[in-house]
Design a protein around this motif. Structure first.
Motif, PDB file in Angstrom:
ATOM      1  N   THR A   1     -23.619  28.078  37.320  1.00  0.00           N
ATOM      2  CA  THR A   1     -24.994  27.651  37.592  1.00  0.00           C
ATOM      3  C   THR A   1     -25.527  26.739  36.492  1.00  0.00           C
ATOM      4  O   THR A   1     -26.698  26.365  36.514  1.00  0.00           O
ATOM      5  CB  THR A   1     -25.916  28.869  37.743  1.00  0.00           C
ATOM      6  OG1 THR A   1     -25.803  29.703  36.583  1.00  0.00           O
ATOM      7  CG2 THR A   1     -25.544  29.673  38.985  1.00  0.00           C
TER       8      THR A   1
ATOM      9  N   ASP B   1     -28.090  33.784  44.837  1.00  0.00           N
ATOM     10  CA  ASP B   1     -29.474  33.386  44.577  1.00  0.00           C
ATOM     11  C   ASP B   1     -29.611  31.865  44.477  1.00  0.00           C
ATOM     12  O   ASP B   1     -30.599  31.355  43.952  1.00  0.00           O
ATOM     13  CB  ASP B   1     -30.019  34.061  43.312  1.00  0.00           C
ATOM     14  CG  ASP B   1     -29.195  33.773  42.078  1.00  0.00           C
ATOM     15  OD1 ASP B   1     -28.016  33.399  42.221  1.00  0.00           O
ATOM     16  OD2 ASP B   1     -29.715  33.937  40.962  1.00  0.00           O
ATOM     17  N   ASN B   2     -28.618  31.152  45.021  1.00  0.00           N
ATOM     18  CA  ASN B   2     -28.686  29.684  45.061  1.00  0.00           C
ATOM     19  C   ASN B   2     -28.234  29.155  46.424  1.00  0.00           C
ATOM     20  O   ASN B   2     -27.714  28.037  46.526  1.00  0.00           O
ATOM     21  CB  ASN B   2     -27.807  29.069  43.966  1.00  0.00           C
ATOM     22  CG  ASN B   2     -28.357  29.279  42.572  1.00  0.00           C
ATOM     23  OD1 ASN B   2     -29.247  28.570  42.132  1.00  0.00           O
ATOM     24  ND2 ASN B   2     -27.832  30.271  41.873  1.00  0.00           N
TER      25      ASN B   2
ATOM     26  N   GLU C   1     -32.036  41.987  36.909  1.00  0.00           N
ATOM     27  CA  GLU C   1     -31.955  40.648  37.479  1.00  0.00           C
ATOM     28  C   GLU C   1     -32.992  40.451  38.594  1.00  0.00           C
ATOM     29  O   GLU C   1     -33.547  39.365  38.766  1.00  0.00           O
ATOM     30  CB  GLU C   1     -30.544  40.393  38.019  1.00  0.00           C
ATOM     31  CG  GLU C   1     -29.462  40.338  36.951  1.00  0.00           C
ATOM     32  CD  GLU C   1     -29.646  39.193  35.978  1.00  0.00           C
ATOM     33  OE1 GLU C   1     -30.195  38.141  36.382  1.00  0.00           O
ATOM     34  OE2 GLU C   1     -29.255  39.339  34.805  1.00  0.00           O
TER      35      GLU C   1
ATOM     36  N   ARG D   1     -35.885  37.481  38.545  1.00  0.00           N
ATOM     37  CA  ARG D   1     -36.003  36.501  39.627  1.00  0.00           C
ATOM     38  C   ARG D   1     -37.220  36.764  40.523  1.00  0.00           C
ATOM     39  O   ARG D   1     -37.440  36.035  41.480  1.00  0.00           O
ATOM     40  CB  ARG D   1     -34.718  36.501  40.466  1.00  0.00           C
ATOM     41  CG  ARG D   1     -33.535  35.890  39.725  1.00  0.00           C
ATOM     42  CD  ARG D   1     -32.213  36.229  40.394  1.00  0.00           C
ATOM     43  NE  ARG D   1     -31.112  35.511  39.777  1.00  0.00           N
ATOM     44  CZ  ARG D   1     -30.560  35.833  38.617  1.00  0.00           C
ATOM     45  NH1 ARG D   1     -31.023  36.878  37.939  1.00  0.00           N
ATOM     46  NH2 ARG D   1     -29.556  35.141  38.105  1.00  0.00           N
TER      47      ARG D   1
ATOM     48  N   SER E   1     -31.064  33.028  28.313  1.00  0.00           N
ATOM     49  CA  SER E   1     -30.889  32.805  29.746  1.00  0.00           C
ATOM     50  C   SER E   1     -31.224  31.372  30.107  1.00  0.00           C
ATOM     51  O   SER E   1     -32.221  30.823  29.649  1.00  0.00           O
ATOM     52  CB  SER E   1     -31.795  33.764  30.529  1.00  0.00           C
ATOM     53  OG  SER E   1     -31.884  33.396  31.884  1.00  0.00           O
ATOM     54  N   LYS E   2     -30.383  30.784  30.962  1.00  0.00           N
ATOM     55  CA  LYS E   2     -30.638  29.424  31.430  1.00  0.00           C
ATOM     56  C   LYS E   2     -31.987  29.333  32.138  1.00  0.00           C
ATOM     57  O   LYS E   2     -32.732  28.372  31.966  1.00  0.00           O
ATOM     58  CB  LYS E   2     -29.520  28.990  32.393  1.00  0.00           C
ATOM     59  CG  LYS E   2     -28.183  28.723  31.721  1.00  0.00           C
ATOM     60  CD  LYS E   2     -27.093  28.452  32.727  1.00  0.00           C
ATOM     61  CE  LYS E   2     -26.603  29.728  33.357  1.00  0.00           C
ATOM     62  NZ  LYS E   2     -25.205  29.733  33.750  1.00  0.00           N
ATOM     63  N   SER E   3     -32.295  30.356  32.943  1.00  0.00           N
ATOM     64  CA  SER E   3     -33.526  30.316  33.725  1.00  0.00           C
ATOM     65  C   SER E   3     -34.778  30.418  32.849  1.00  0.00           C
ATOM     66  O   SER E   3     -35.854  29.968  33.244  1.00  0.00           O
ATOM     67  CB  SER E   3     -33.530  31.453  34.754  1.00  0.00           C
ATOM     68  OG  SER E   3     -33.444  32.718  34.124  1.00  0.00           O
TER      69      SER E   3
END
Length: 358
Positions: free
Chosen positions: A13, A51-52, A116, A120, A203-205
């Protein structure tokens, strides 16, 4: 002596970051180089789709990014097999069989899944694929009969879930699956690296990452902008080391050699910590030391990555060959699983006899 089997991997991701490096990648390289292990590394695109699903292009674009990061940190295609999850038929057939051995209540109790879901903000609108993520991961691990899985501390519940599935399968059908063991980073602090903003997880997000491919100026900007002790307002103020991300990173990355190279004012990191606690040591100074150390660690990784970026056809062929080898290997496990359950109909002489003679 037969090599022990390791299975690990990452969701494609985005590019990989320091949390991935200290949480798992560094350990994978060490294990690979012992010669004692056969290592499979999974590019978990199926799990990334959970989730994508509305943005599959994001996953396609990042497969090469992730593999370049693997090669950059020192993973060697001569010693480690890289493969794409969705190209392995066993990895999406096995979850169907395993799903009958797991209750929804057990999935909902999984701490990793709960965390998670909160990150999200799924509320109750949780994709079914996301809830069954642990079952998919169990399929990945067991398809290769992996004995060991290098993970960060946050992934331990996933390994425990896999062990539960293996135990149930072996008890009900036949003892053919292997219960995996987690391999954690040697450095306890590295098991869950905090973000540059002080958040509990990089985290990337959350946008609090230092990426393995970051350029020198980007690394410096991120380090110098790191969260520290919010009460350490002036240089002369006493500071708190515990929970201070800059010192957390120094604990993780600063070897004795690197500290001596980049900080001649103190004999040891502990001596620097004591000064910070007393007061009289500013945040800018400790950040400069951390930046110098991070530059030394990340420079060779970035240079190897840039080299492989010039050899993408070679990298593509490496992934393709690894995936083909993985299909052949996991098909053997799938055949054993189906035989144990008794659904290998056309390969089973007993079924043929029963069907024809009934």
């Amino acid at each position: 002596m037969a090599q022990k089997i390791i299975l690990t991997g990452d969701r494609p991701t985005g590019a990989l970051h320091l949390g991935h490096y200290v949480g798992s990648l560094k350990k994978r390289v060490e294990l690979q180089n012992t010669g004692e292990y056969k290592q499979y590394i999974l590019i978990a695109d199926l799990q990334a789709l959970t989730d994508n699903a509305e943005n599959p292009e994001k996953i396609r674009e990042n497969i090469m990014e992730v593999v370049l990061d693997y090669l950059a940190v020192g993973l060697d295609p001569e010693k480690t097999t890289f493969l794409i999850q969705s190209c392995i038929p066993a990895l999406y057939e096995l979850p169907m069989y395993y799903s009958n051995l797991v209750t929804m209540a057990r999935l909902e109790r999984n701490p990793t899944i709960k965390t998670e879901i909160q990150l999200r903000n799924f509320q109750r609108d949780i994709p079914v694929g996301f809830m069954t993520y642990p079952i998919s991961q169990a399929a990945d691990i067991t398809a290769f009969k992996a004995q060991y899985v290098p993970v960060g501390n946050d992934q331990l519940p996933m390994i425990e879930q896999t062990r539960d599935i293996v135990s149930a399968f072996n008890r009900i059908y036949k003892e053919i699956l292997v219960e995996p063991q987690a391999i954690l980073p040697d450095n306890v602090t590295a098991q869950r690296l905090v973000g540059t903003d002080g958040n509990a997880k990089m985290s990337k997000s959350l946008g609090n990452c230092i990426y393995l491919k970051d350029k020198e100026d980007v690394i410096k900007k991120k380090v110098m902008g790191m969260f520290t002790d919010p009460n350490h307002l002036r240089v002369e103020d006493p500071g708190t080391v515990e929970g201070n991300p800059v010192f957390t990173y120094l604990d993780v990355f600063s070897t004795e050699e690197l500290f001596k190279k980049h900080c001649s004012d103190y004999a040891t990191l502990d001596e620097m910590k004591d000064h910070y606690r007393r007061g009289g040591l500013g945040d800018v100074k400790i950040k400069r030391v951390l930046n110098d150390i991070m530059q030394d660690i990340l420079r060779p990784i970035r240079e190897r990555r840039e080299d492989y970026e010039q050899r993408k056809p070679e990298v593509f062929k490496m992934i393709e060959d690894g995936t083909k080898a993985a299909i052949e290997y996991t098909n053997q496990t799938l055949a054993e699983v189906k035989a144990a359950i008794g659904i290998d109909y056309f390969a089973s002489q007993s079924f043929q006899d029963m069907f024809i003679n009934k």
